[in-house]
Design a protein around this motif. Sequence first.
Motif, PDB file in Angstrom:
ATOM      1  N   SER A  68       0.840  -1.193   0.000  1.00 28.90           N
ATOM      2  CA  SER A  68       0.000   0.000   0.000  1.00 28.90           C
ATOM      3  C   SER A  68       0.875   1.243   0.000  1.00 28.90           C
ATOM      4  N   ILE A  69       0.566   2.183  -0.891  1.00 30.63           N
ATOM      5  CA  ILE A  69       1.211   3.505  -0.817  1.00 30.63           C
ATOM      6  C   ILE A  69       0.135   4.542  -1.080  1.00 30.63           C
ATOM      7  N   SER A  70       0.046   5.522  -0.203  1.00 32.96           N
ATOM      8  CA  SER A  70      -0.977   6.549  -0.396  1.00 32.96           C
ATOM      9  C   SER A  70      -0.550   7.842   0.281  1.00 32.96           C
ATOM     10  N   VAL A  71      -1.003   8.946  -0.301  1.00 32.50           N
ATOM     11  CA  VAL A  71      -0.728  10.278   0.234  1.00 32.50           C
ATOM     12  C   VAL A  71      -2.057  11.036   0.247  1.00 32.50           C
ATOM     13  N   LEU A  72      -2.386  11.680   1.354  1.00 27.47           N
ATOM     14  CA  LEU A  72      -3.642  12.437   1.431  1.00 27.47           C
ATOM     15  C   LEU A  72      -3.658  13.521   0.353  1.00 27.47           C
ATOM     16  N   ARG A  76      -0.443  15.878  -2.023  1.00 29.61           N
ATOM     17  CA  ARG A  76       0.057  15.207  -3.225  1.00 29.61           C
ATOM     18  C   ARG A  76       0.901  16.143  -4.083  1.00 29.61           C
ATOM     19  N   ARG A  77       1.675  15.574  -4.983  1.00 30.70           N
ATOM     20  CA  ARG A  77       2.572  16.271  -5.923  1.00 30.70           C
ATOM     21  C   ARG A  77       3.643  17.087  -5.197  1.00 30.70           C
ATOM     22  N   LEU A  78       4.002  16.637  -4.003  1.00 32.05           N
ATOM     23  CA  LEU A  78       5.097  17.291  -3.269  1.00 32.05           C
ATOM     24  C   LEU A  78       6.329  16.387  -3.210  1.00 32.05           C
ATOM     25  N   GLY A  79       6.234  15.243  -3.862  1.00 29.25           N
ATOM     26  CA  GLY A  79       7.373  14.319  -3.859  1.00 29.25           C
ATOM     27  C   GLY A  79       7.358  13.338  -2.697  1.00 29.25           C
ATOM     28  N   LEU A  80       6.253  13.290  -1.913  1.00 25.65           N
ATOM     29  CA  LEU A  80       6.241  12.410  -0.727  1.00 25.65           C
ATOM     30  C   LEU A  80       6.248  10.936  -1.121  1.00 25.65           C
ATOM     31  N   ALA A  81       5.466  10.549  -2.122  1.00 29.39           N
ATOM     32  CA  ALA A  81       5.429   9.136  -2.538  1.00 29.39           C
ATOM     33  C   ALA A  81       6.814   8.717  -3.029  1.00 29.39           C
ATOM     34  N   ASN A  82       7.445   9.584  -3.782  1.00 32.62           N
ATOM     35  CA  ASN A  82       8.806   9.307  -4.251  1.00 32.62           C
ATOM     36  C   ASN A  82       9.744   9.057  -3.080  1.00 32.62           C
ATOM     37  N   LYS A  83       9.675   9.908  -2.070  1.00 30.97           N
ATOM     38  CA  LYS A  83      10.567   9.771  -0.907  1.00 30.97           C
ATOM     39  C   LYS A  83      10.271   8.479  -0.152  1.00 30.97           C
ATOM     40  N   PRO A 105      -0.354  -2.058 -10.092  1.00 29.23           N
ATOM     41  CA  PRO A 105      -1.471  -1.111 -10.127  1.00 29.23           C
ATOM     42  C   PRO A 105      -2.634  -1.610  -9.290  1.00 29.23           C
ATOM     43  N   THR A 106      -3.289  -0.672  -8.621  1.00 27.20           N
ATOM     44  CA  THR A 106      -4.476  -1.004  -7.843  1.00 27.20           C
ATOM     45  C   THR A 106      -5.669  -1.106  -8.783  1.00 27.20           C
ATOM     46  N   PRO A 107      -6.470  -2.187  -8.693  1.00 30.19           N
ATOM     47  CA  PRO A 107      -7.652  -2.261  -9.553  1.00 30.19           C
ATOM     48  C   PRO A 107      -8.614  -1.120  -9.263  1.00 30.19           C
TER      49      PRO A 107
HETATM   50  C1  LIG Z   1      -0.109   7.833  -6.197  1.00 27.45           C
HETATM   51  C2  LIG Z   1       0.209   8.720  -5.000  1.00 27.45           C
HETATM   52  C3  LIG Z   1       0.711   7.853  -3.840  1.00 27.45           C
HETATM   53  C4  LIG Z   1       1.332   9.693  -5.437  1.00 27.45           C
HETATM   54  O1  LIG Z   1       1.721  10.456  -4.278  1.00 27.45           O
HETATM   55  P1  LIG Z   1       2.489  11.837  -4.420  1.00 27.45           P
HETATM   56  O2  LIG Z   1       3.178  12.118  -3.121  1.00 27.45           O
HETATM   57  O3  LIG Z   1       1.570  12.871  -4.940  1.00 27.45           O
HETATM   58  O4  LIG Z   1       3.581  11.493  -5.557  1.00 27.45           O
HETATM   59  P2  LIG Z   1       4.942  12.280  -5.839  1.00 27.45           P
HETATM   60  O5  LIG Z   1       4.715  13.759  -5.671  1.00 27.45           O
HETATM   61  O6  LIG Z   1       6.062  11.679  -5.064  1.00 27.45           O
HETATM   62  O7  LIG Z   1       5.131  11.981  -7.376  1.00 27.45           O
HETATM   63  C5  LIG Z   1       5.740  10.763  -7.793  1.00 27.45           C
HETATM   64  C6  LIG Z   1       5.766  10.697  -9.314  1.00 27.45           C
HETATM   65  O8  LIG Z   1       4.441  10.431  -9.789  1.00 27.45           O
HETATM   66  C7  LIG Z   1       4.010  11.500 -10.635  1.00 27.45           C
HETATM   67  N1  LIG Z   1       2.598  11.721 -10.335  1.00 27.45           N
HETATM   68  C8  LIG Z   1       2.036  11.913  -9.118  1.00 27.45           C
HETATM   69  N2  LIG Z   1       0.696  12.048  -9.228  1.00 27.45           N
HETATM   70  C9  LIG Z   1       0.426  11.935 -10.574  1.00 27.45           C
HETATM   71  C10 LIG Z   1      -0.775  12.014 -11.333  1.00 27.45           C
HETATM   72  N3  LIG Z   1      -1.972  12.218 -10.750  1.00 27.45           N
HETATM   73  N4  LIG Z   1      -0.691  11.870 -12.675  1.00 27.45           N
HETATM   74  C11 LIG Z   1       0.499  11.674 -13.267  1.00 27.45           C
HETATM   75  N5  LIG Z   1       1.679  11.584 -12.604  1.00 27.45           N
HETATM   76  C12 LIG Z   1       1.638  11.728 -11.270  1.00 27.45           C
HETATM   77  C13 LIG Z   1       4.868  12.673 -10.266  1.00 27.45           C
HETATM   78  O9  LIG Z   1       5.021  13.588 -11.346  1.00 27.45           O
HETATM   79  C14 LIG Z   1       6.194  11.992  -9.964  1.00 27.45           C
HETATM   80  O10 LIG Z   1       6.860  11.655 -11.169  1.00 27.45           O
HETATM   81  P3  LIG Z   1       8.440  11.920 -11.342  1.00 27.45           P
HETATM   82  O11 LIG Z   1       9.115  11.124 -10.234  1.00 27.45           O
HETATM   83  O12 LIG Z   1       8.734  11.409 -12.700  1.00 27.45           O
HETATM   84  O13 LIG Z   1       8.581  13.385 -11.160  1.00 27.45           O
HETATM   85  C15 LIG Z   1      -1.010   9.565  -4.547  1.00 27.45           C
HETATM   86  O14 LIG Z   1      -1.529  10.244  -5.684  1.00 27.45           O
HETATM   87  C16 LIG Z   1      -2.131   8.714  -3.937  1.00 27.45           C
HETATM   88  O15 LIG Z   1      -2.159   8.479  -2.726  1.00 27.45           O
HETATM   89  N6  LIG Z   1      -3.095   8.261  -4.782  1.00 27.45           N
HETATM   90  C17 LIG Z   1      -4.198   7.417  -4.300  1.00 27.45           C
HETATM   91  C18 LIG Z   1      -3.679   6.071  -3.867  1.00 27.45           C
HETATM   92  C19 LIG Z   1      -2.976   5.336  -5.001  1.00 27.45           C
HETATM   93  O16 LIG Z   1      -3.406   5.383  -6.153  1.00 27.45           O
HETATM   94  N7  LIG Z   1      -1.864   4.667  -4.632  1.00 27.45           N
HETATM   95  C20 LIG Z   1      -1.083   3.909  -5.597  1.00 27.45           C
HETATM   96  C21 LIG Z   1      -1.709   2.581  -5.829  1.00 27.45           C
HETATM   97  S1  LIG Z   1      -1.034   1.863  -7.276  1.00 27.45           S
END
Ligand SMILES: CC(C)(COP(=O)(O)OP(=O)(O)OC[C@H]1O[C@@H](n2cnc3c(N)ncnc32)[C@H](O)[C@@H]1OP(=O)(O)O)[C@@H](O)C(=O)NCCC(=O)NCCS
Length: 108
Positions: A68-72, A76-83, A105-107
């Motif tokens: 599981s990976i998720s960000v409220l 989002r788009r702050l680089g937290l998921a990447n970190k 990928p999540t269904p």
């Molecule tokens: C997916 C999720 C975890 C991303 O979290 P985040 O902290 O916003 O992601 P980051 O800012 O670290 O971005 C990571 C990369 O994804 C890209 N990205 C993030 N959201 C995106 C979006 N909606 N569409 C396209 N690209 C996206 C960023 O540009 C970045 O790419 P880069 O490394 O090439 O620059 C968040 O949107 C989320 O919680 N979504 C709902 C849960 C989910 O779908 N989890 C994943 C299950 S597969």
Amino acid sequence: MDIRQATVDDLLGMQNANLLNLPENYTFKYYLYHALTWPELSYVAVDPRGRIVGEEEPSDEPSGHVTSISVLRPYRRLGLANKLMKQSHADGEDAYGMRYLFKKPTPS
Ligand SMILES: CC(C)(COP(=O)(O)OP(=O)(O)OC[C@H]1O[C@@H](n2cnc3c(N)ncnc32)[C@H](O)[C@@H]1OP(=O)(O)O)[C@@H](O)C(=O)NCCC(=O)NCCS
């Protein structure tokens, strides 16, 4: 925003973030199992007040699979998921020789 290793005290917050963000959800027992089995691999992102705004939980070493990976939304788009991914990958490599870390990928 701070990225740190998750503790047992974080599990409810992690479960909450997962429930808010993803259709694939898990029981509290499952989170506890992860925390006790791979304590060094679960990470949380916390805001300045200590609220969990992102969580990640890998499993299945030595090729890691992120459960599981998720960000409220507001964080989002702050680089937290990447970190979170990079941190878990680095620690998985140190602890288990994990070369790859996948998220299927999540269904929808
Ligand atoms: C997916 C999720 C975890 C991303 O979290 P985040 O902290 O916003 O992601 P980051 O800012 O670290 O971005 C990571 C990369 O994804 C890209 N990205 C993030 N959201 C995106 C979006 N909606 N569409 C396209 N690209 C996206 C960023 O540009 C970045 O790419 P880069 O490394 O090439 O620059 C968040 O949107 C989320 O919680 N979504 C709902 C849960 C989910 O779908 N989890 C994943 C299950 S597969």
